[in-house]
Design a protein around this motif. Sequence first.
Motif, PDB file in Angstrom:
ATOM      1  N   VAL A 177      30.091  22.970  37.851  1.00 15.27           N
ATOM      2  CA  VAL A 177      31.043  24.003  38.250  1.00 15.27           C
ATOM      3  C   VAL A 177      30.345  25.352  38.143  1.00 15.27           C
ATOM      4  O   VAL A 177      29.858  25.719  37.075  1.00 15.27           O
ATOM      5  CB  VAL A 177      32.296  23.984  37.328  1.00 15.27           C
ATOM      6  CG1 VAL A 177      33.240  25.116  37.688  1.00 15.27           C
ATOM      7  CG2 VAL A 177      33.001  22.640  37.415  1.00 15.27           C
ATOM      8  N   ASP A 178      30.273  26.059  39.265  1.00 16.94           N
ATOM      9  CA  ASP A 178      29.701  27.404  39.267  1.00 16.94           C
ATOM     10  C   ASP A 178      30.817  28.378  38.903  1.00 16.94           C
ATOM     11  O   ASP A 178      31.710  28.661  39.708  1.00 16.94           O
ATOM     12  CB  ASP A 178      29.139  27.724  40.655  1.00 16.94           C
ATOM     13  CG  ASP A 178      28.489  29.100  40.727  1.00 16.94           C
ATOM     14  OD1 ASP A 178      28.701  29.927  39.810  1.00 16.94           O
ATOM     15  OD2 ASP A 178      27.774  29.352  41.710  1.00 16.94           O
ATOM     16  N   ILE A 179      30.781  28.883  37.667  1.00 12.95           N
ATOM     17  CA  ILE A 179      31.889  29.729  37.202  1.00 12.95           C
ATOM     18  C   ILE A 179      31.879  31.116  37.838  1.00 12.95           C
ATOM     19  O   ILE A 179      32.806  31.891  37.632  1.00 12.95           O
ATOM     20  CB  ILE A 179      31.926  29.850  35.669  1.00 12.95           C
ATOM     21  CG1 ILE A 179      30.685  30.549  35.122  1.00 12.95           C
ATOM     22  CG2 ILE A 179      32.103  28.477  35.020  1.00 12.95           C
ATOM     23  CD1 ILE A 179      30.785  30.902  33.636  1.00 12.95           C
ATOM     24  N   THR A 180      30.828  31.438  38.620  1.00 13.52           N
ATOM     25  CA  THR A 180      30.809  32.754  39.265  1.00 13.52           C
ATOM     26  C   THR A 180      31.573  32.762  40.584  1.00 13.52           C
ATOM     27  O   THR A 180      31.787  33.825  41.166  1.00 13.52           O
ATOM     28  CB  THR A 180      29.358  33.227  39.521  1.00 13.52           C
ATOM     29  OG1 THR A 180      28.721  32.330  40.435  1.00 13.52           O
ATOM     30  CG2 THR A 180      28.562  33.281  38.214  1.00 13.52           C
ATOM     31  N   LEU A 181      31.982  31.582  41.056  1.00 16.51           N
ATOM     32  CA  LEU A 181      32.765  31.538  42.295  1.00 16.51           C
ATOM     33  C   LEU A 181      34.196  31.986  42.014  1.00 16.51           C
ATOM     34  O   LEU A 181      34.752  31.681  40.966  1.00 16.51           O
ATOM     35  CB  LEU A 181      32.776  30.109  42.868  1.00 16.51           C
ATOM     36  CG  LEU A 181      31.419  29.521  43.264  1.00 16.51           C
ATOM     37  CD1 LEU A 181      31.571  28.078  43.701  1.00 16.51           C
ATOM     38  CD2 LEU A 181      30.792  30.350  44.374  1.00 16.51           C
ATOM     39  N   PRO A 182      34.794  32.717  42.982  1.00 12.94           N
ATOM     40  CA  PRO A 182      36.142  33.250  42.775  1.00 12.94           C
ATOM     41  C   PRO A 182      37.161  32.186  42.380  1.00 12.94           C
ATOM     42  O   PRO A 182      38.015  32.429  41.528  1.00 12.94           O
ATOM     43  CB  PRO A 182      36.502  33.854  44.137  1.00 12.94           C
ATOM     44  CG  PRO A 182      35.200  34.078  44.822  1.00 12.94           C
ATOM     45  CD  PRO A 182      34.225  33.080  44.280  1.00 12.94           C
ATOM     46  N   GLU A 183      37.053  30.986  42.969  1.00 12.65           N
ATOM     47  CA  GLU A 183      38.036  29.942  42.668  1.00 12.65           C
ATOM     48  C   GLU A 183      37.897  29.380  41.249  1.00 12.65           C
ATOM     49  O   GLU A 183      38.766  28.665  40.768  1.00 12.65           O
ATOM     50  CB  GLU A 183      37.979  28.808  43.691  1.00 12.65           C
ATOM     51  CG  GLU A 183      36.669  28.031  43.714  1.00 12.65           C
ATOM     52  CD  GLU A 183      35.671  28.544  44.753  1.00 12.65           C
ATOM     53  OE1 GLU A 183      34.861  27.726  45.217  1.00 12.65           O
ATOM     54  OE2 GLU A 183      35.697  29.739  45.095  1.00 12.65           O
ATOM     55  N   ASN A 184      36.813  29.749  40.576  1.00 13.94           N
ATOM     56  CA  ASN A 184      36.608  29.277  39.207  1.00 13.94           C
ATOM     57  C   ASN A 184      36.733  30.400  38.177  1.00 13.94           C
ATOM     58  O   ASN A 184      36.213  30.308  37.071  1.00 13.94           O
ATOM     59  CB  ASN A 184      35.222  28.618  39.089  1.00 13.94           C
ATOM     60  CG  ASN A 184      35.115  27.371  39.935  1.00 13.94           C
ATOM     61  OD1 ASN A 184      36.071  26.637  40.083  1.00 13.94           O
ATOM     62  ND2 ASN A 184      33.948  27.144  40.508  1.00 13.94           N
ATOM     63  N   SER A 185      37.460  31.452  38.544  1.00 12.41           N
ATOM     64  CA  SER A 185      37.537  32.634  37.673  1.00 12.41           C
ATOM     65  C   SER A 185      38.159  32.330  36.311  1.00 12.41           C
ATOM     66  O   SER A 185      37.803  32.950  35.311  1.00 12.41           O
ATOM     67  CB  SER A 185      38.305  33.762  38.363  1.00 12.41           C
ATOM     68  OG  SER A 185      39.627  33.343  38.639  1.00 12.41           O
ATOM     69  N   ALA A 186      39.038  31.345  36.237  1.00  8.12           N
ATOM     70  CA  ALA A 186      39.629  30.980  34.945  1.00  8.12           C
ATOM     71  C   ALA A 186      38.548  30.448  34.000  1.00  8.12           C
ATOM     72  O   ALA A 186      38.525  30.780  32.812  1.00  8.12           O
ATOM     73  CB  ALA A 186      40.733  29.946  35.125  1.00  8.12           C
ATOM     74  N   TRP A 187      37.643  29.631  34.561  1.00  7.97           N
ATOM     75  CA  TRP A 187      36.530  29.115  33.761  1.00  7.97           C
ATOM     76  C   TRP A 187      35.601  30.259  33.364  1.00  7.97           C
ATOM     77  O   TRP A 187      35.076  30.291  32.258  1.00  7.97           O
ATOM     78  CB  TRP A 187      35.737  28.063  34.523  1.00  7.97           C
ATOM     79  CG  TRP A 187      36.449  26.776  34.738  1.00  7.97           C
ATOM     80  CD1 TRP A 187      36.788  26.219  35.938  1.00  7.97           C
ATOM     81  CD2 TRP A 187      36.922  25.860  33.741  1.00  7.97           C
ATOM     82  NE1 TRP A 187      37.440  25.022  35.737  1.00  7.97           N
ATOM     83  CE2 TRP A 187      37.524  24.778  34.404  1.00  7.97           C
ATOM     84  CE3 TRP A 187      36.880  25.855  32.343  1.00  7.97           C
ATOM     85  CZ2 TRP A 187      38.097  23.697  33.727  1.00  7.97           C
ATOM     86  CZ3 TRP A 187      37.449  24.786  31.667  1.00  7.97           C
ATOM     87  CH2 TRP A 187      38.043  23.730  32.356  1.00  7.97           C
ATOM     88  N   TYR A 188      35.403  31.192  34.286  1.00  7.00           N
ATOM     89  CA  TYR A 188      34.529  32.329  34.003  1.00  7.00           C
ATOM     90  C   TYR A 188      35.066  33.128  32.827  1.00  7.00           C
ATOM     91  O   TYR A 188      34.336  33.462  31.895  1.00  7.00           O
ATOM     92  CB  TYR A 188      34.388  33.222  35.245  1.00  7.00           C
ATOM     93  CG  TYR A 188      33.493  34.407  35.008  1.00  7.00           C
ATOM     94  CD1 TYR A 188      32.108  34.272  35.073  1.00  7.00           C
ATOM     95  CD2 TYR A 188      34.023  35.649  34.691  1.00  7.00           C
ATOM     96  CE1 TYR A 188      31.266  35.357  34.834  1.00  7.00           C
ATOM     97  CE2 TYR A 188      33.191  36.738  34.450  1.00  7.00           C
ATOM     98  CZ  TYR A 188      31.821  36.587  34.518  1.00  7.00           C
ATOM     99  OH  TYR A 188      30.993  37.653  34.270  1.00  7.00           O
ATOM    100  N   ASP A 189      36.362  33.431  32.881  1.00 13.47           N
ATOM    101  CA  ASP A 189      36.980  34.216  31.800  1.00 13.47           C
ATOM    102  C   ASP A 189      36.836  33.509  30.459  1.00 13.47           C
ATOM    103  O   ASP A 189      36.627  34.135  29.428  1.00 13.47           O
ATOM    104  CB  ASP A 189      38.465  34.456  32.096  1.00 13.47           C
ATOM    105  CG  ASP A 189      38.657  35.361  33.317  1.00 13.47           C
ATOM    106  OD1 ASP A 189      37.694  36.069  33.690  1.00 13.47           O
ATOM    107  OD2 ASP A 189      39.759  35.345  33.889  1.00 13.47           O
ATOM    108  N   LYS A 190      36.943  32.196  30.493  1.00 11.11           N
ATOM    109  CA  LYS A 190      36.905  31.414  29.255  1.00 11.11           C
ATOM    110  C   LYS A 190      35.485  31.232  28.716  1.00 11.11           C
ATOM    111  O   LYS A 190      35.263  31.268  27.513  1.00 11.11           O
ATOM    112  CB  LYS A 190      37.545  30.049  29.530  1.00 11.11           C
ATOM    113  CG  LYS A 190      37.823  29.239  28.296  1.00 11.11           C
ATOM    114  CD  LYS A 190      38.675  28.027  28.623  1.00 11.11           C
ATOM    115  CE  LYS A 190      39.010  27.294  27.337  1.00 11.11           C
ATOM    116  NZ  LYS A 190      39.879  26.157  27.551  1.00 11.11           N
TER     117      LYS A 190
END
Length: 75
Positions: A25-38
């Motif tokens: 999972v690429d957390i820098t993609l917009p659809e993965n922003s929840a993972w990015y924040d976490k």
Amino acid sequence: KLCPLCDEAKEVLEPYKRRFILQEVDITLPENSAWYDKYKYDIPVFHLNGKFLMKHQVDIQKFEDQLMKLELQNG
């Protein structure tokens, strides 16, 4: 994206690749922003079967134990 820590982790997990499916999972993609924040300060992060397992680097003993448990459960 360059992620030396991720590459290193994939190398460590390589011998086990027939026993699980690696989903990156690429957390820098917009659809993965929840993972990015976490997890933005904790990459790489590992989940096994949908549950958090470990972060920063592979704890191979923990990974093996959990993988074996799963395999026994699934017969």
